[in-house]
Scaffold this motif. Structure first.
Motif, PDB file in Angstrom:
ATOM      1  N   ALA A 119      28.328  -7.772  30.828  1.00  0.00           N
ATOM      2  CA  ALA A 119      28.862  -8.873  31.796  1.00  0.00           C
ATOM      3  C   ALA A 119      28.103  -9.924  31.934  1.00  0.00           C
ATOM      4  O   ALA A 119      28.515 -11.001  32.208  1.00  0.00           O
ATOM      5  N   TRP A 158      31.839  -9.072  24.492  1.00  0.00           N
ATOM      6  CA  TRP A 158      32.618  -9.408  23.603  1.00  0.00           C
ATOM      7  C   TRP A 158      32.225  -9.519  22.048  1.00  0.00           C
ATOM      8  O   TRP A 158      33.099  -9.566  21.052  1.00  0.00           O
ATOM      9  N   ASP A 215      31.283  -0.336  21.869  1.00  0.00           N
ATOM     10  CA  ASP A 215      30.731   0.472  22.891  1.00  0.00           C
ATOM     11  C   ASP A 215      29.595   1.207  22.034  1.00  0.00           C
ATOM     12  O   ASP A 215      28.441   1.430  22.863  1.00  0.00           O
ATOM     13  N   ARG A 232      33.013  -0.767  30.400  1.00  0.00           N
ATOM     14  CA  ARG A 232      33.759  -1.598  30.146  1.00  0.00           C
ATOM     15  C   ARG A 232      35.485  -1.597  30.718  1.00  0.00           C
ATOM     16  O   ARG A 232      35.913  -2.747  31.045  1.00  0.00           O
ATOM     17  N   ASP A 233      35.876  -0.477  30.771  1.00  0.00           N
ATOM     18  CA  ASP A 233      37.282  -0.407  31.477  1.00  0.00           C
ATOM     19  C   ASP A 233      37.096  -0.871  32.985  1.00  0.00           C
ATOM     20  O   ASP A 233      38.222  -1.577  33.260  1.00  0.00           O
ATOM     21  N   GLU A 234      36.258  -0.462  33.607  1.00  0.00           N
ATOM     22  CA  GLU A 234      35.968  -1.004  34.920  1.00  0.00           C
ATOM     23  C   GLU A 234      35.992  -2.519  35.209  1.00  0.00           C
ATOM     24  O   GLU A 234      36.513  -3.327  35.965  1.00  0.00           O
ATOM     25  N   LEU A 235      35.186  -3.284  34.139  1.00  0.00           N
ATOM     26  CA  LEU A 235      34.947  -4.711  34.031  1.00  0.00           C
ATOM     27  C   LEU A 235      36.264  -5.375  33.880  1.00  0.00           C
ATOM     28  O   LEU A 235      36.836  -6.384  34.348  1.00  0.00           O
ATOM     29  N   ASP A 236      37.070  -4.681  32.920  1.00  0.00           N
ATOM     30  CA  ASP A 236      38.478  -5.208  32.566  1.00  0.00           C
ATOM     31  C   ASP A 236      39.289  -5.157  33.735  1.00  0.00           C
ATOM     32  O   ASP A 236      40.305  -6.037  33.940  1.00  0.00           O
ATOM     33  N   ASP A 237      39.235  -4.176  34.737  1.00  0.00           N
ATOM     34  CA  ASP A 237      40.380  -4.185  35.686  1.00  0.00           C
ATOM     35  C   ASP A 237      39.677  -4.709  36.706  1.00  0.00           C
ATOM     36  O   ASP A 237      40.378  -5.145  37.730  1.00  0.00           O
TER      37      ASP A 237
END
Length: 448
Positions: free
Chosen positions: A368, A389, A393, A423-428
């Motif tokens: 990020a 981007w 992973d 990455r999943d946490e950042l997406d949420d």
């Protein structure tokens, strides 16, 4: 107790006027300064809300705890608190109605506040803050954590922090720093390990664990014990001025602020006087360093490893995947020697985030990016871009593993599953917000 005690409020437009309703101007001003030192705005203001109106959801291992309205509104805030009740809330975590506050409120640290400072804070919040008639959401934890009476037992077991008394064995300025670090600064809330009941394992420097470094949610809050020797990590290699520079600007020759400390610098420490910052730095440098592990590399071994890494990257032959990813994505700013550019691009060699047992903070930064605060001293931010981007992973894991093992670093291997979780946490999560230099609490200029 809490997972995230200092939420990142970057970009929030907090502009506090300082109305005075018959109070002594000096007392209101001093209370405003002390509120800065305590970073009260961090937990008691939502991103788009009015200052100190509460309602911010603070993550804890037991659920979301919503901060209270601490404006002088009689119905929704603390307007009907007497000074004695105000003091009990700060020092003992007790509301005016007798109920316990959750220890997300750092009353274990605030217990050391002097009567004079309690008075100044009370005058400021009652006469220098605009009342806000807004009722924050109610905290609704599951059983048994919704039983606030149980906090009385927790307090009895773990809270023993008397009102501050300066020690004659230390210089006066160092003692001022100790008062700020142990009390209003509540530095131990993030930088001290926690015990089996989520209590800070030490509330002051009588304990060896005090400020020895701790996991703050998914980030490593490094050791603040700045004495010489030991494991050589944290701020041990920083001199007093380097600590002052970091707290005042978020940058020094060793590091650039990241994570939740960004908000602390932006809204709190960058507004303290140079004298107070020097006292804090002197106190931290007086704390004995963490002892080194038996298998920790020596300083000479780390220096030799750094030379070898630099030479291999410069030769650019027979590169590993991690080395190639570093040269393609990182070396332009952080350089082959991993030392970056002073006050602009932080060094990765001996970097606390890179060497942390938990690699999540480093992964988060690679994915990020990061943006230091804009302060009155250094308004330019020069953000690091995120690479989520463009890197998979597996590639992020390979790059992070290289950074954690290159130069003199000794972090463990990172795997793709760890990257995927971050990455999943950042997406949420909401998009990162930049610290707005116009969104400051206009109460003190931070100069001597």
């Amino acid at each position: 107790m809490t997972k995230h005690l200092i939420p990142l409020l970057a970009g929030s437009a907090f502009v506090l006027a300082t109305p005075v309703f018959g109070a002594d101007d000096d007392t209101v001003e001093r209370g405003a300064y002390l509120a800065r030192a305590g970073d009260c705005v961090a937990c008691h203001t939502t991103e788009d809300g009015k200052a100190f109106a509460g309602g911010l959801g603070i993550e804890s291992p037991f659920g979301i705890i919503y901060s209270t309205n601490i404006t002088p509104d009689d119905e929704n805030g603390i307007g009907d608190y007497s000074e004695e009740e105000f003091a009990a809330a700060l020092r003992e975590g007790e509301r005016a109605d007798g109920a316990n506050l959750y220890p997300a409120m750092p009353y274990p640290s605030y217990a050391n506040l002097t009567d004079d400072d309690i008075h100044a804070l009370y005058v400021y919040f009652m006469q220098g803050v605009e009342p806000v008639a807004e009722k924050p959401p109610q905290t609704d934890l599951g059983f048994p954590f919704n039983q606030r009476w149980g906090i009385s037992a927790w307090n009895w077991l773990f809270i023993d922090h008397p009102t501050f008394e300066p020690s004659a064995s230390n210089p006066e300025l160092t003692e001022r720093g100790r008062y700020l670090v142990e009390g209003l600064g509540h530095c131990g809330s993030c930088h001290t390990p926690r015990g089996f009941a989520a209590q800070e394992s030490a509330l002051d420097d009588d304990g060896d664990d005090y400020l020895a470094g701790a996991n703050l949610g998914d980030w490593w809050a490094p050791s603040l014990r700045g004495g010489a020797g030991g494991d050589g990590r944290g701020i041990q290699g920083w001199d007093t001025q380097a600590i002052v520079d970091y707290l005042k600007t978020g940058r020094n020759a060793h590091a650039v602020v990241g994570g939740e400390m960004t908000s602390v610098v932006a809204h709190s420490t960058s507004h303290l006087t140079d004298k107070d910052l020097t006292g804090i730095a002197q106190y931290l440098k007086s704390l004995p360093a963490n002892p080194a592990d038996e298998d920790a590399p020596t300083a000479d071994a780390r220096r030799q490893a750094a030379k070898e890494t630099e030479a291999h990257l410069t030769a650019a032959k027979n590169l590993s995947d991690g080395e190639r990813l570093y040269l393609d994505n990182c070396a332009a700013c952080h350089l082959n020697d991993g030392m970056g550019a002073e006050r602009v691009f932080p060094p990765l060699d001996d970097n606390a985030l890179a060497n942390a047992d938990n690699p999540t903070g480093l992964i988060h930064t690679i994915l990020a990016g990061a943006k230091p605060p804009a302060t009155s001293t250094i308004p330019a931010q020069l953000p690091m871009p995120g690479f989520g981007w463009r890197l998979s992973d597996d590639e992020v894991a390979t790059l992070a593993t290289f950074v954690r093992s290159a130069w003199g670093n000794d972090g463990d291997v990172v795997d793709a599953e760890q990257v995927a979780e971050v990455r999943d946490e950042l997406d949420d999560a909401p998009l990162d917000r930049a610290v707005d230099p116009e969104g400051e609490l206009n109460q003190t200029d931070g100069e001597d």
